[in-house]
Enzyme design. Structure first.
Site, PDB file in Angstrom:
ATOM      1  N   HIS A   1      -6.796  -5.982   2.366  1.00  0.00           N
ATOM      2  CA  HIS A   1      -5.634  -5.385   3.015  1.00  0.00           C
ATOM      3  C   HIS A   1      -5.043  -6.449   3.943  1.00  0.00           C
ATOM      4  CE1 HIS A   1      -6.817  -0.994   2.379  1.00  0.00           C
ATOM      5  NE2 HIS A   1      -7.964  -1.603   2.155  1.00  0.00           N
TER       6      HIS A   1
ATOM      7  N   ASN B   1     -12.787  -3.533   2.807  1.00  0.00           N
ATOM      8  CA  ASN B   1     -13.733  -2.428   2.904  1.00  0.00           C
ATOM      9  C   ASN B   1     -14.706  -2.500   1.730  1.00  0.00           C
ATOM     10  OD1 ASN B   1     -12.380  -1.368   5.176  1.00  0.00           O
ATOM     11  ND2 ASN B   1     -10.920  -0.276   3.869  1.00  0.00           N
TER      12      ASN B   1
ATOM     13  N   ASP C   1       0.858  -1.194   0.000  1.00  0.00           N
ATOM     14  CA  ASP C   1       0.000   0.000   0.000  1.00  0.00           C
ATOM     15  C   ASP C   1       0.892   1.241   0.000  1.00  0.00           C
ATOM     16  OD1 ASP C   1      -3.226   0.494   1.012  1.00  0.00           O
ATOM     17  OD2 ASP C   1      -1.827   2.183   1.042  1.00  0.00           O
TER      18      ASP C   1
ATOM     19  N   HIS D   1     -10.250  -5.585  -3.069  1.00  0.00           N
ATOM     20  CA  HIS D   1      -8.901  -5.788  -2.523  1.00  0.00           C
ATOM     21  C   HIS D   1      -8.975  -6.156  -1.056  1.00  0.00           C
ATOM     22  CE1 HIS D   1      -9.999  -1.521  -2.435  1.00  0.00           C
ATOM     23  NE2 HIS D   1      -9.372  -1.433  -1.266  1.00  0.00           N
TER      24      HIS D   1
ATOM     25  N   GLN E   1     -14.437   2.080   1.462  1.00  0.00           N
ATOM     26  CA  GLN E   1     -13.790   1.706   0.199  1.00  0.00           C
ATOM     27  C   GLN E   1     -13.541   2.944  -0.651  1.00  0.00           C
ATOM     28  OE1 GLN E   1     -16.034  -1.085  -2.191  1.00  0.00           O
ATOM     29  NE2 GLN E   1     -14.354  -1.352  -3.653  1.00  0.00           N
TER      30      GLN E   1
HETATM   31  P1  AMP Z   1      -9.728   1.146   0.410  1.00  0.00           P
HETATM   32  O1  AMP Z   1      -9.863   2.461   1.123  1.00  0.00           O
HETATM   33  O2  AMP Z   1     -10.108  -0.057   1.220  1.00  0.00           O
HETATM   34  O3  AMP Z   1     -10.452   1.191  -0.927  1.00  0.00           O
HETATM   35  O4  AMP Z   1      -8.190   0.951   0.131  1.00  0.00           O
HETATM   36  C1  AMP Z   1      -7.527   1.530  -0.957  1.00  0.00           C
HETATM   37  C2  AMP Z   1      -6.078   1.521  -0.620  1.00  0.00           C
HETATM   38  O5  AMP Z   1      -5.352   1.692  -1.805  1.00  0.00           O
HETATM   39  C3  AMP Z   1      -5.641   2.618   0.346  1.00  0.00           C
HETATM   40  O6  AMP Z   1      -5.082   2.039   1.516  1.00  0.00           O
HETATM   41  C4  AMP Z   1      -4.626   3.410  -0.454  1.00  0.00           C
HETATM   42  O7  AMP Z   1      -3.555   3.871   0.335  1.00  0.00           O
HETATM   43  C5  AMP Z   1      -4.184   2.398  -1.489  1.00  0.00           C
HETATM   44  N1  AMP Z   1      -3.654   2.940  -2.732  1.00  0.00           N
HETATM   45  C6  AMP Z   1      -4.199   3.922  -3.491  1.00  0.00           C
HETATM   46  N2  AMP Z   1      -3.452   4.120  -4.596  1.00  0.00           N
HETATM   47  C7  AMP Z   1      -2.414   3.250  -4.524  1.00  0.00           C
HETATM   48  C8  AMP Z   1      -1.289   2.975  -5.352  1.00  0.00           C
HETATM   49  N3  AMP Z   1      -1.084   3.635  -6.502  1.00  0.00           N
HETATM   50  N4  AMP Z   1      -0.413   2.016  -4.966  1.00  0.00           N
HETATM   51  C9  AMP Z   1      -0.611   1.349  -3.804  1.00  0.00           C
HETATM   52  N5  AMP Z   1      -1.655   1.552  -2.983  1.00  0.00           N
HETATM   53  C10 AMP Z   1      -2.539   2.498  -3.329  1.00  0.00           C
END
Ligand code: AMP
Length: 118
Positions: free
Chosen positions: A106, A91, A34, A104, A98
Site C-alpha cells: 500500500h 500486511n 485502492d 501488495h 491481509q
Molecule cells: P489488505 O487488507 O492489506 O490485504 O489490502 C487489500 C486492499 O485491497 C484493501 O485496501 C482493499 O480496499 C483493496 N481492494 C479490494 N478489492 C479491490 C479492487 N477491486 N480494486 C482496488 N482495490 C481493492
C-alpha cells in the site's frame, strides 16, 4: 508439485477481467488505486508473479521486491507526495490484516500518518 494459488481479485485485475484505475504498469508489476482509500492517495503495487504474501516470497524474489519498492517511490512522486512524505504498508496474514492473498504494497499519503498503526 505446489498447488496453484487460489484465485484472487488482484489476479482478475492483472488479467484485465475486472477494471481498476491503473497508475503504473511494467513487465514485473502494476499499481492501481485502492477501491476503499484510507488516505487522499492510496495506491496498491502488486507483482505480476503470483506470490501470496511476503512470508511466501523467496530469495529469488528479492530483485522483484526491490523493484516494487522503487515503483512505490515512483508512484509517490507521480502523485505529488514524494516530498511531503508517504507510508508504504505491507500486511501479512490474518493478524497482519491481509485480506487479499496476492502480495501488495500500500502506498499512502496526502495526509499526516499516525503511529502506532491500529
Ligand atoms: P489488505 O487488507 O492489506 O490485504 O489490502 C487489500 C486492499 O485491497 C484493501 O485496501 C482493499 O480496499 C483493496 N481492494 C479490494 N478489492 C479491490 C479492487 N477491486 N480494486 C482496488 N482495490 C481493492
Amino acid at each position: 508439485m505446489l498447488a496453484p494459488m487460489a484465485e484472487t481479485i488482484f489476479g482478475k485485475i492483472l488479467r484485465g477481467e475486472i477494471p481498476a484505475d491503473i497508475v503504473h504498469e511494467d513487465d514485473q508489476c502494476i499499481a492501481f488505486r485502492d477501491v476503499n482509500p484510507q488516505a487522499p492517495v492510496h495506491v496498491l503495487v502488486i507483482p505480476r508473479k503470483e506470490i501470496v504474501n511476503i512470508a511466501d516470497a523467496t530469495p529469488e524474489d528479492a530483485a522483484l521486491l526491490g523493484h516494487m519498492l522503487n515503483v512505490c517511490t515512483k508512484v509517490a512522486e507521480a502523485e505529488g507526495i514524494k516530498d511531503s512524505g508517504f507510508r508504504i504498508v505491507l500486511n501479512n496474514g490474518e493478524d497482519g490484516g491481509q485480506t487479499v492473498d496476492h502480495l501488495h504494497f500500500h502506498v499512502l499519503g496526502g495526509r499526516a500518518m499516525t503511529w502506532p498503526p491500529g
